[in-house]
Design a protein around this motif. Structure first.
Motif, PDB file in Angstrom:
ATOM      1  N   SER A 106       0.857  -1.182   0.000  1.00 10.82           N
ATOM      2  CA  SER A 106       0.000   0.000   0.000  1.00 10.82           C
ATOM      3  C   SER A 106       0.894   1.232   0.000  1.00 10.82           C
ATOM      4  CB  SER A 106      -0.890  -0.022   1.245  1.00 10.82           C
ATOM      5  OG  SER A 106      -0.094   0.059   2.414  1.00 10.82           O
ATOM      6  N   ASN A 107       0.318   2.385   0.276  1.00  5.74           N
ATOM      7  CA  ASN A 107       1.075   3.635   0.248  1.00  5.74           C
ATOM      8  C   ASN A 107       2.221   3.675   1.248  1.00  5.74           C
ATOM      9  OD1 ASN A 107      -0.618   4.552  -1.741  1.00  5.74           O
ATOM     10  ND2 ASN A 107      -1.955   5.656  -0.328  1.00  5.74           N
ATOM     11  N   ASN A 108       2.016   3.133   2.446  1.00  4.57           N
ATOM     12  CA  ASN A 108       3.019   3.216   3.511  1.00  4.57           C
ATOM     13  C   ASN A 108       3.912   1.983   3.603  1.00  4.57           C
ATOM     14  OD1 ASN A 108       1.862   5.642   4.199  1.00  4.57           O
ATOM     15  ND2 ASN A 108       0.458   4.683   5.648  1.00  4.57           N
TER      16      ASN A 108
END
Length: 181
Positions: A106-108
Motif C-alpha cells: 500500500s502507500n506506507n
C-alpha cells in the motif's frame, strides 16, 4: 573515412561510459554495507538448510543458490535519509536489467520482487521493500541458473520442515532489535 571512425569510436566510448555510470545494486550494497546506519548481512545457504533431509532435486536446486545479501536501514529518527534511500533503490531498480516479477503493498508499505538473467535461468532474485514505520531494505538471492519453478517447489519444503529456518531466526531477530531501537 577517418572522421567516421573517430566519431564512431567517440560514440562507442560515450555509450560505454554512460552505461557504466548507472549505479548497480551491487555497487549500492558495497557502498553501504560498512555504514553503521545500515544493517548488512551475508547469509550462506548452508546456514538454513538441513541438507541430510533434502532429496536429490532439492539438493540440486539449493546448489544453484550461492548466498543471500540483505541490506536494511531503519527509519529511526531520520525520515529524510530513509526517504532518500528509498529513492536511490527505486532508481537503481528502474534499470532494464532488473525485471519485475511482482509487487504488492500500500502507500506506507511496499514490496517488489525482481530478477536478473533469463526467465528459466535466473542469476539473481531481488526483494526490495519498505515500511514507513520500520525502514527500507533490499535482499539479493545470488545464484547461477536458478530455475524459478524448482525454487518455488523448494520453498514449499519449508512447510515440510526440510529447511531449518532456525538459523535465520537470529538474523530476523537482529533486524527487529535494530528497528525497535
Amino acid at each position: 573515412m577517418k572522421t567516421i571512425k573517430i566519431v564512431s569510436l567517440a560514440l562507442g566510448i560515450t555509450a560505454f561510459v554512460s552505461c557504466a555510470s548507472e549505479p548497480s545494486l551491487q555497487e549500492y550494497y558495497v557502498e553501504n554495507q560498512q555504514d553503521n546506519k545500515f544493517i548488512a548481512v551475508d547469509v550462506p545457504t548452508s546456514m538454513f538448510t538441513n541438507a541430510e533431509q533434502l532429496d536429490e532435486t532439492q539438493k540440486e536446486t539449493l546448489e544453484t543458490v550461492k548466498k543471500i545479501n540483505v541490506l536494511a536501514l531503519a527509519v529511526k529518527d531520520n525520515k529524510e535519509e530513509y526517504e532518500a534511500e528509498k529513492v536511490k533503490l527505486a532508481d537503481i531498480l528502474k534499470n532494464e536489467k532488473y525485471q519485475l516479477l511482482m509487487k504488492y503493498g500500500s502507500n506506507n508499505r511496499k514490496a517488489e520482487v525482481y530478477f536478473t538473467g533469463e526467465e528459466d535461468a535466473i542469476d539473481e532474485i531481488i526483494v526490495y521493500g519498505y515500511d514507513d514505520t520500520k525502514g527500507v531494505g533490499v535482499a539479493r538471492v545470488l545464484g547461477e541458473d536458478m530455475n524459478p519453478q524448482k525454487l518455488m517447489e523448494f520453498m514449499k519444503s519449508l512447510n515440510k520442515g526440510d529447511i531449518d529456518v532456525a538459523g535465520l531466526q537470529g538474523i530476523t531477530g537482529m533486524f527487529k532489535t535494530e528497528i525497535a531501537e
